[in-house]
Design a protein around this motif. Structure first.
Motif, PDB file in Angstrom:
ATOM      1  N   VAL A  20     -14.717  36.350  50.297  1.00 51.03           N
ATOM      2  CA  VAL A  20     -15.043  35.074  50.923  1.00 51.03           C
ATOM      3  C   VAL A  20     -16.410  35.235  51.572  1.00 51.03           C
ATOM      4  N   ARG A  21     -17.298  34.287  51.334  1.00 48.72           N
ATOM      5  CA  ARG A  21     -18.620  34.333  51.965  1.00 48.72           C
ATOM      6  C   ARG A  21     -18.606  33.391  53.166  1.00 48.72           C
ATOM      7  N   LEU A  22     -18.883  33.959  54.340  1.00 47.31           N
ATOM      8  CA  LEU A  22     -18.995  33.192  55.570  1.00 47.31           C
ATOM      9  C   LEU A  22     -20.420  33.371  56.081  1.00 47.31           C
ATOM     10  N   GLY A  23     -21.253  32.385  55.836  1.00 46.82           N
ATOM     11  CA  GLY A  23     -22.665  32.519  56.167  1.00 46.82           C
ATOM     12  C   GLY A  23     -23.272  33.605  55.309  1.00 46.82           C
ATOM     13  N   GLU A  24     -23.889  34.580  55.929  1.00 44.70           N
ATOM     14  CA  GLU A  24     -24.512  35.696  55.211  1.00 44.70           C
ATOM     15  C   GLU A  24     -23.542  36.851  54.974  1.00 44.70           C
ATOM     16  N   GLN A  25     -22.352  36.750  55.528  1.00 44.36           N
ATOM     17  CA  GLN A  25     -21.403  37.859  55.465  1.00 44.36           C
ATOM     18  C   GLN A  25     -20.354  37.663  54.376  1.00 44.36           C
ATOM     19  N   GLN A  26     -20.035  38.751  53.679  1.00 46.61           N
ATOM     20  CA  GLN A  26     -18.944  38.749  52.706  1.00 46.61           C
ATOM     21  C   GLN A  26     -17.749  39.475  53.308  1.00 46.61           C
ATOM     22  N   ILE A  27     -16.598  38.810  53.277  1.00 49.02           N
ATOM     23  CA  ILE A  27     -15.369  39.376  53.814  1.00 49.02           C
ATOM     24  C   ILE A  27     -14.368  39.505  52.672  1.00 49.02           C
ATOM     25  N   ALA A  28     -13.737  40.669  52.592  1.00 52.57           N
ATOM     26  CA  ALA A  28     -12.697  40.918  51.589  1.00 52.57           C
ATOM     27  C   ALA A  28     -11.347  40.681  52.243  1.00 52.57           C
ATOM     28  N   VAL A  29     -10.564  39.757  51.678  1.00 52.87           N
ATOM     29  CA  VAL A  29      -9.237  39.434  52.193  1.00 52.87           C
ATOM     30  C   VAL A  29      -8.211  39.973  51.202  1.00 52.87           C
ATOM     31  N   PHE A  30      -7.251  40.738  51.711  1.00 49.81           N
ATOM     32  CA  PHE A  30      -6.258  41.414  50.872  1.00 49.81           C
ATOM     33  C   PHE A  30      -4.856  40.906  51.168  1.00 49.81           C
ATOM     34  N   ASN A  31      -4.055  40.799  50.105  1.00 46.43           N
ATOM     35  CA  ASN A  31      -2.655  40.413  50.204  1.00 46.43           C
ATOM     36  C   ASN A  31      -1.809  41.668  50.032  1.00 46.43           C
ATOM     37  N   LEU A  32      -1.148  42.103  51.108  1.00 41.45           N
ATOM     38  CA  LEU A  32      -0.316  43.296  51.046  1.00 41.45           C
ATOM     39  C   LEU A  32       1.164  42.966  50.911  1.00 41.45           C
ATOM     40  N   GLY A  33       1.461  41.736  50.620  1.00 42.53           N
ATOM     41  CA  GLY A  33       2.864  41.330  50.479  1.00 42.53           C
ATOM     42  C   GLY A  33       3.366  40.712  51.762  1.00 42.53           C
ATOM     43  N   GLY A  34       3.669  41.517  52.743  1.00 42.40           N
ATOM     44  CA  GLY A  34       4.160  41.013  54.017  1.00 42.40           C
ATOM     45  C   GLY A  34       3.056  40.586  54.971  1.00 42.40           C
ATOM     46  N   GLN A  35       1.819  40.891  54.635  1.00 39.21           N
ATOM     47  CA  GLN A  35       0.709  40.529  55.512  1.00 39.21           C
ATOM     48  C   GLN A  35      -0.602  40.454  54.735  1.00 39.21           C
ATOM     49  N   PHE A  36      -1.559  39.767  55.341  1.00 36.77           N
ATOM     50  CA  PHE A  36      -2.911  39.686  54.810  1.00 36.77           C
ATOM     51  C   PHE A  36      -3.829  40.407  55.782  1.00 36.77           C
ATOM     52  N   LEU A  37      -4.805  41.147  55.250  1.00 37.04           N
ATOM     53  CA  LEU A  37      -5.771  41.873  56.078  1.00 37.04           C
ATOM     54  C   LEU A  37      -7.173  41.589  55.554  1.00 37.04           C
ATOM     55  N   ALA A  38      -8.170  41.715  56.440  1.00 35.18           N
ATOM     56  CA  ALA A  38      -9.549  41.422  56.041  1.00 35.18           C
ATOM     57  C   ALA A  38     -10.514  42.445  56.625  1.00 35.18           C
ATOM     58  N   VAL A  39     -11.471  42.849  55.794  1.00 35.32           N
ATOM     59  CA  VAL A  39     -12.545  43.753  56.210  1.00 35.32           C
ATOM     60  C   VAL A  39     -13.855  43.257  55.604  1.00 35.32           C
ATOM     61  N   GLU A  40     -14.941  43.743  56.154  1.00 37.46           N
ATOM     62  CA  GLU A  40     -16.233  43.452  55.549  1.00 37.46           C
ATOM     63  C   GLU A  40     -16.211  44.004  54.116  1.00 37.46           C
ATOM     64  N   ASN A  41     -16.728  43.243  53.171  1.00 40.28           N
ATOM     65  CA  ASN A  41     -16.672  43.639  51.760  1.00 40.28           C
ATOM     66  C   ASN A  41     -17.783  44.627  51.425  1.00 40.28           C
ATOM     67  N   ARG A  42     -17.823  45.716  52.187  1.00 36.26           N
ATOM     68  CA  ARG A  42     -18.897  46.691  51.996  1.00 36.26           C
ATOM     69  C   ARG A  42     -18.412  48.056  52.442  1.00 36.26           C
ATOM     70  N   CYS A  43     -18.303  48.980  51.501  1.00 35.81           N
ATOM     71  CA  CYS A  43     -17.909  50.343  51.837  1.00 35.81           C
ATOM     72  C   CYS A  43     -19.005  50.972  52.709  1.00 35.81           C
ATOM     73  N   PRO A  44     -18.625  51.704  53.764  1.00 35.10           N
ATOM     74  CA  PRO A  44     -19.643  52.329  54.620  1.00 35.10           C
ATOM     75  C   PRO A  44     -20.415  53.454  53.938  1.00 35.10           C
ATOM     76  N   HIS A  45     -19.955  53.904  52.786  1.00 35.73           N
ATOM     77  CA  HIS A  45     -20.632  54.985  52.077  1.00 35.73           C
ATOM     78  C   HIS A  45     -21.912  54.491  51.409  1.00 35.73           C
ATOM     79  N   ARG A  46     -21.768  53.648  50.389  1.00 37.15           N
ATOM     80  CA  ARG A  46     -22.934  53.159  49.649  1.00 37.15           C
ATOM     81  C   ARG A  46     -22.865  51.662  49.382  1.00 37.15           C
TER      82      ARG A  46
END
Length: 110
Positions: A20-46
């Motif tokens: 999901v793009r919110l302004g300049e930021q991309q957020i990754a939203v995940f469906n884990l079955g019993g819950q949904f979680l969200a993180v910045e769509n960018r691995c801290p490695h590369r």
């Protein structure tokens, strides 16, 4: 802080992520079955796209270099010696709609 309506729950398949793009930021939203979680769509490695990774438990494995990121906290779980994290966001579901909480100034840009 503002709650932003993202999508109906059925639009995010079980054990997958969507970007999901919110302004300049991309957020990754995940469906884990019993819950949904969200993180910045960018691995801290590369900067790999976490939404394209493989979900395992409450974590996602980055598709570029296999770093494992906890979806609850954004912390790097593998490799352990690396540390670091990506930003995580509060998520809730109301009437079948996924909502993500972001800072007010980011909400205005969305």
């Amino acid at each position: 802080m503002s709650w932003i309506r993202i999508t109906p729950t059925e639009n995010i398949p079980l054990r997958e992520g969507r970007v999901v793009r919110l302004g300049e930021q991309q957020i990754a939203v995940f469906n884990l079955g019993g819950q949904f979680l969200a993180v910045e769509n960018r691995c801290p490695h590369r900067g790999g796209p976490l939404a394209d990774g493989i979900v395992t438990g409450n974590a996602v494995v980055c598709p570029l270099h296999s770093w494992k990121i906890c979806l609850s906290s954004g912390e790097v779980k593998r490799p352990q010696e690396q540390g670091g994290c990506t930003r995580s966001f509060p998520v809730r579901v109301v009437d079948g709609i996924v909502l993500v909480q972001i800072a007010a100034e980011r909400a205005e840009a969305a």
